[in-house]
Write a protein that holds these residues in place. Structure first.
Motif, PDB file in Angstrom:
ATOM      1  N   GLY A 109       0.794  -1.222   0.000  1.00  0.00           N
ATOM      2  CA  GLY A 109       0.000   0.000   0.000  1.00  0.00           C
ATOM      3  C   GLY A 109       0.828   1.274   0.000  1.00  0.00           C
ATOM      4  O   GLY A 109       0.645   2.126   0.854  1.00  0.00           O
ATOM      5  N   LYS A 110       1.736   1.430  -0.953  1.00  0.00           N
ATOM      6  CA  LYS A 110       2.585   2.626  -0.994  1.00  0.00           C
ATOM      7  C   LYS A 110       1.895   3.811  -1.673  1.00  0.00           C
ATOM      8  O   LYS A 110       2.276   4.952  -1.477  1.00  0.00           O
ATOM      9  CB  LYS A 110       3.896   2.307  -1.725  1.00  0.00           C
ATOM     10  CG  LYS A 110       4.764   1.286  -1.001  1.00  0.00           C
ATOM     11  CD  LYS A 110       6.025   0.985  -1.800  1.00  0.00           C
ATOM     12  CE  LYS A 110       6.896  -0.037  -1.076  1.00  0.00           C
ATOM     13  NZ  LYS A 110       8.109  -0.369  -1.850  1.00  0.00           N
ATOM     14  N   TRP A 111       0.884   3.506  -2.486  1.00  0.00           N
ATOM     15  CA  TRP A 111       0.236   4.565  -3.256  1.00  0.00           C
ATOM     16  C   TRP A 111      -0.629   5.445  -2.368  1.00  0.00           C
ATOM     17  O   TRP A 111      -1.281   4.973  -1.432  1.00  0.00           O
ATOM     18  CB  TRP A 111      -0.624   3.959  -4.351  1.00  0.00           C
ATOM     19  CG  TRP A 111      -1.391   4.986  -5.142  1.00  0.00           C
ATOM     20  CD1 TRP A 111      -0.915   5.802  -6.117  1.00  0.00           C
ATOM     21  CD2 TRP A 111      -2.779   5.302  -5.002  1.00  0.00           C
ATOM     22  NE1 TRP A 111      -1.914   6.607  -6.601  1.00  0.00           N
ATOM     23  CE2 TRP A 111      -3.074   6.326  -5.935  1.00  0.00           C
ATOM     24  CE3 TRP A 111      -3.794   4.831  -4.182  1.00  0.00           C
ATOM     25  CZ2 TRP A 111      -4.346   6.865  -6.076  1.00  0.00           C
ATOM     26  CZ3 TRP A 111      -5.064   5.370  -4.308  1.00  0.00           C
ATOM     27  CH2 TRP A 111      -5.329   6.374  -5.244  1.00  0.00           C
ATOM     28  N   SER A 112      -0.640   6.731  -2.664  1.00  0.00           N
ATOM     29  CA  SER A 112      -1.512   7.664  -1.965  1.00  0.00           C
ATOM     30  C   SER A 112      -1.910   8.769  -2.930  1.00  0.00           C
ATOM     31  O   SER A 112      -1.147   9.125  -3.830  1.00  0.00           O
ATOM     32  CB  SER A 112      -0.807   8.272  -0.752  1.00  0.00           C
ATOM     33  OG  SER A 112      -1.589   9.298  -0.174  1.00  0.00           O
ATOM     34  N   ARG A 113      -3.107   9.330  -2.757  1.00  0.00           N
ATOM     35  CA  ARG A 113      -3.570  10.405  -3.638  1.00  0.00           C
ATOM     36  C   ARG A 113      -2.875  11.741  -3.354  1.00  0.00           C
ATOM     37  O   ARG A 113      -2.842  12.612  -4.194  1.00  0.00           O
ATOM     38  CB  ARG A 113      -5.082  10.599  -3.488  1.00  0.00           C
ATOM     39  CG  ARG A 113      -5.915   9.531  -4.160  1.00  0.00           C
ATOM     40  CD  ARG A 113      -7.382   9.956  -4.223  1.00  0.00           C
ATOM     41  NE  ARG A 113      -8.164   9.000  -5.003  1.00  0.00           N
ATOM     42  CZ  ARG A 113      -8.777   7.952  -4.501  1.00  0.00           C
ATOM     43  NH1 ARG A 113      -8.708   7.721  -3.200  1.00  0.00           N
ATOM     44  NH2 ARG A 113      -9.459   7.134  -5.269  1.00  0.00           N
ATOM     45  N   HIS A 114      -2.410  11.941  -2.160  1.00  0.00           N
ATOM     46  CA  HIS A 114      -1.817  13.219  -1.748  1.00  0.00           C
ATOM     47  C   HIS A 114      -2.823  14.362  -1.910  1.00  0.00           C
ATOM     48  O   HIS A 114      -2.449  15.491  -2.220  1.00  0.00           O
ATOM     49  CB  HIS A 114      -0.543  13.526  -2.544  1.00  0.00           C
ATOM     50  CG  HIS A 114       0.487  12.444  -2.460  1.00  0.00           C
ATOM     51  ND1 HIS A 114       1.123  12.109  -1.282  1.00  0.00           N
ATOM     52  CD2 HIS A 114       0.971  11.594  -3.404  1.00  0.00           C
ATOM     53  CE1 HIS A 114       1.966  11.114  -1.503  1.00  0.00           C
ATOM     54  NE2 HIS A 114       1.893  10.784  -2.788  1.00  0.00           N
ATOM     55  N   ARG A 115      -4.074  14.048  -1.727  1.00  0.00           N
ATOM     56  CA  ARG A 115      -5.126  15.055  -1.795  1.00  0.00           C
ATOM     57  C   ARG A 115      -6.367  14.503  -1.109  1.00  0.00           C
ATOM     58  O   ARG A 115      -6.459  13.297  -0.839  1.00  0.00           O
ATOM     59  CB  ARG A 115      -5.471  15.415  -3.244  1.00  0.00           C
ATOM     60  CG  ARG A 115      -6.033  14.247  -4.057  1.00  0.00           C
ATOM     61  CD  ARG A 115      -6.303  14.636  -5.514  1.00  0.00           C
ATOM     62  NE  ARG A 115      -6.691  13.479  -6.317  1.00  0.00           N
ATOM     63  CZ  ARG A 115      -7.953  13.089  -6.520  1.00  0.00           C
ATOM     64  NH1 ARG A 115      -8.951  13.769  -5.964  1.00  0.00           N
ATOM     65  NH2 ARG A 115      -8.225  12.041  -7.263  1.00  0.00           N
ATOM     66  N   THR A 116      -7.304  15.376  -0.832  1.00  0.00           N
ATOM     67  CA  THR A 116      -8.597  14.962  -0.286  1.00  0.00           C
ATOM     68  C   THR A 116      -9.616  14.950  -1.413  1.00  0.00           C
ATOM     69  O   THR A 116      -9.705  15.893  -2.194  1.00  0.00           O
ATOM     70  CB  THR A 116      -9.060  15.934   0.812  1.00  0.00           C
ATOM     71  OG1 THR A 116      -8.103  15.937   1.865  1.00  0.00           O
ATOM     72  CG2 THR A 116     -10.421  15.515   1.361  1.00  0.00           C
TER      73      THR A 116
END
Length: 707
Positions: free
Chosen positions: A223-230
């Motif tokens: 699970g390294k991926w992230s949106r870096h936003r809401t």
């Protein structure tokens, strides 16, 4: 109110979090003796809440009481149905998670009370870890498409489960990388501004000996991926509880307008996660990048913004973003020529701009609901133990015997001539010289192929594209469309109908639960939307489907025509297929609910349908629904080899061409049945949209195959 505490555990944190969220003041007195608690309540163990009405013990009763004191908080849900759901999840938290969590977090209590050995402790620990893992796997699946467990805002259920998991995490028993959907949900709850200080969640343990994945879990991605936003969907779901938070949003401009003589810019931003938009407020003095947004071209430009969530004075929205920094990611080069500028576009215009129409509100709703129905379909069959089978798109068989197929051939080279096409002595095309050595087509159905797998795996389904070269220009037909086709063994036509009814109800229920904002837009805001859309879907869920034979249906329709109750363009006659007007009349006017018609004449149905004892009809069924007409067509399959071969001949098919299909009857034949559902018609059914070309991204119809 006073909360007397003998054992300060995660249950106490649940009570304090609920009180804080509801805006109630509760005085906490810790270190109270067990004797004192028992004097207040004979069943007290670790906590007692004293109120004017009396004393409460058991934390689930306490949190319910506090939440119900402040119904405006939404902690118990916003309707009677949601109240019941919250109650179920609260019981789930208590019975399925809390007990196992106590074994992991406070094992000394059980060791002392039950005089357990070290080996007993290890066995209990292993059992508790397994229980927690199973429940988290379940929650992770449920939360893939949800922000909260119930409805669109935080409730008691969310607080209860997350308080428990904070304790499990702090004890080092929770590997968050194994449950990505639950992790996203967990982080949303624990960072809610109303309860963040009480929950006091800091971080995950850096390393523990007990959090190592089991062999079955070790293949799950870290699970390294992230949106870096809401996402806007999640921000709006938080509502006023998000006020004061600093957020980063990324998306496209829907509209812009200036105020205060050009000193303020109001931007409506969307990111595709919901039909709702969020308003950005940019100030020439306080927003870095103000000028770049002002000159980006307006509607259609893409932005990245950072700012504070603040209350909104505007009508129809509770929050907006006071932007401190804005970055234009992509400008609109020719604003005057941008096809999707703010105005109401016709459906015909949007179809001509198929590459851009996902940016329209209506079509983005349709796409999200298409995704939801695809996910719901896979989930429905997976949860019932079905196996998903990929059937071929290129076939030499005609499942329906209709002959309306697209030929697949390499005999027409790009620069070739008609004279170069090989032919037989009779002048026919010689397909033996073709790529596959015979005439092949794009499939009209995966049914025949999926039956081969059903006769080995029992319950299977296929979900994929199908093709029909039918020169139809109606609002109900496409040349390329998707089909869902389950097949069940050891089953008859009644089992088939029951499965189909369950599936349709599941999809309608899933849409109501998970697509509430899109359904609201389609019913209340979209000018051409169906009024009463959600009520129609609820009617589907709440009522048993009507059942009637084909013969009874013809008699009913003829009777209504004779009485002057209805006039059809085509009078129904026994032996003819039911038209759309007949199907809709029965499901919309006569029964006012989905209707299942059984036992059609064999002459209008396919060769593989089981012949009934009367020798005239087959064990077929169609499900007719309001707005659409036929949604599902299914049948019990002919499992008797001799009768199947006779039916092939009657339908002008050579049994030798279907030797492999007939082999299923030679070697261990079983009663089996199945049905087919046109996926686009399902989307029309749940969205209320009336043209099938508006529920698929790139519709393929006669004369049109662009993009």
């Amino acid at each position: 109110m006073e909360l007397l505490v003998a054992v300060d555990d995660f249950c106490v944190k649940k009570v304090l979090s609920v009180a804080a969220y509801a805006g109630l003041e509760v005085k906490v007195i810790k270190g109270v003796s067990q004797e004192k608690l028992l004097s207040l309540h004979p069943q007290a163990r670790s906590t007692v809440l004293t109120t004017r009405e009396g004393c409460l013990t058991q934390h689930t009763a306490i949190v319910r009481y506090l939440a119900e004191m402040c119904p405006a908080s939404g902690l118990v849900g916003s309707s009677d149905f949601e109240f019941a759901e919250v109650d179920q999840w609260l019981e789930f938290s208590w019975m399925e998670i809390d007990v196992a969590a106590q074994l992991l977090v406070s094992p000394q209590l059980y060791i002392k009370e039950f005089n357990l050995t070290e080996n007993d402790k290890k066995r209990l620990e292993a059992h508790a870890m397994t229980e927690i893992s199973q429940k988290l796997t379940l929650l992770d699946s449920i939360l893939e498409e949800k922000t909260f467990l119930v409805g669109e805002q935080l409730t008691l259920a969310d607080i209860s489960i997350c308080c428990t998991m904070i304790a499990v995490n702090q004890a080092g028993y929770y590997n968050h990388t194994l449950y990505p959907s639950f992790h996203r949900y967990f982080m949303t709850i624990v960072h809610d501004p109303k309860i963040i200080t009480i929950l006091d969640f800091t971080s995950y343990p850096t390393s523990t000996s007990t959090s190592t994945p089991t062999s079955s879990e070790s293949f799950i991605h870290s699970g390294k991926w992230s949106r870096h936003r809401t996402r806007i969907k999640e921000l709006i779901a938080q509502g006023e509880s998000a006020i004061g938070n600093d957020v980063t949003l990324k998306g496209w401009i829907r509209t812009t307008r200036s105020g205060e003589k050009g000193k303020v810019l109001f931007v409506e931003l969307y990111d595709g996660s919901t039909s709702c938009r969020i308003q950005l407020v940019l100030s020439v003095d306080k927003t870095e990048g103000y000028q770049s947004v002002e000159g980006c071209g307006g509607a259609g430009a893409s932005l990245s913004v950072r700012g504070e969530v603040v209350p909104s004075p505007a009508k129809g929205q509770t929050i907006e973003i006071k932007v401190t920094k804005a970055e234009v990611l992509g400008i609109v080069m020719e604003p005057k020529n941008y096809p999707m500028a703010k105005k109401q576009h016709t459906l015909e215009f949007l179809r001509e701009k198929a590459h851009l129409r996902p940016r329209s509100k209506m079509f983005s709703c349709a796409l999200r609901m298409r995704h939801a129905m695809a996910y719901a379909s896979h989930k429905f069959f997976n949860d019932k133990g079905f196996v998903y089978v990929h059937t071929p798109l290129i076939t030499a068989a005609d499942c329906e015997g209709a002959g309306e197929q697209f030929t697949v051939t390499t005999l027409l080279p790009e620069h070739g001539k008609i004279g170069d096409i090989p032919s037989t002595t009779t002048g026919a095309i010689d397909y033996s010289k073709d790529f596959f050595g015979r005439r092949c087509s794009l499939t009209v159905s995966g049914q025949l192929n999926v039956e081969t797998h059903a006769c080995a795996l029992s319950d299977v389904y296929t979900f994929g594209p199908t093709f029909r070269a039918e020169n139809s220009h109606t609002s109900r037909h496409l040349a390329e469309f998707w089909m869902i086709e389950p097949e069940i063994c050891f089953a008859d036509i009644l089992d088939d109908a029951a499965l189909a009814e369950d599936y349709v109800k599941y999809c309608a229920s899933y849409a109501l639960e998970h697509c509430s904002d899109d359904l609201q837009y389609l019913e209340e805001e979209y000018p051409a939307g169906e009024k009463g859309l959600r009520a129609r879907l609820k009617n589907v869920i709440e009522n048993d489907f009507q059942r009637i034979t084909y013969t009874q249906a013809i008699q009913l329709l003829q009777s209504h025509v004779e009485k002057g109750l209805i006039s059809f363009s085509s009078v129904p006659v026994w032996g003819d297929d039911l038209g759309s007007e007949h199907e809709r009349y029965m499901s919309e006017k006569v029964f006012a609910k989905p209707t299942i018609v059984f036992d059609y004449p064999k002459d209008i149905k396919a060769f593989y349908m089981r012949l009934n004892d009367d020798g005239v009809t087959v064990a077929a069924m169609d499900i007719l629904v309001p707005k659409i007409g036929e949604l599902i067509g299914g049948a019990q399959r002919e499992e008797r080899l001799d009768i199947l071969e006779k039916r092939c001949v009657e339908c002008n098919l050579n049994p030798k061409d279907l030797w492999w299909y007939n082999d299923l009857r030679r070697y261990g034949s079983v009663p089996h049945a199945g049905f087919g559902l046109g996926f686009e018609r399902l989307i029309m059914f749940v969205t209320g949209l009336e043209n099938i070309r508006d529920v698929i991204s790139f519709p393929r119809v006669p004369g049109h195959a662009e993009f």
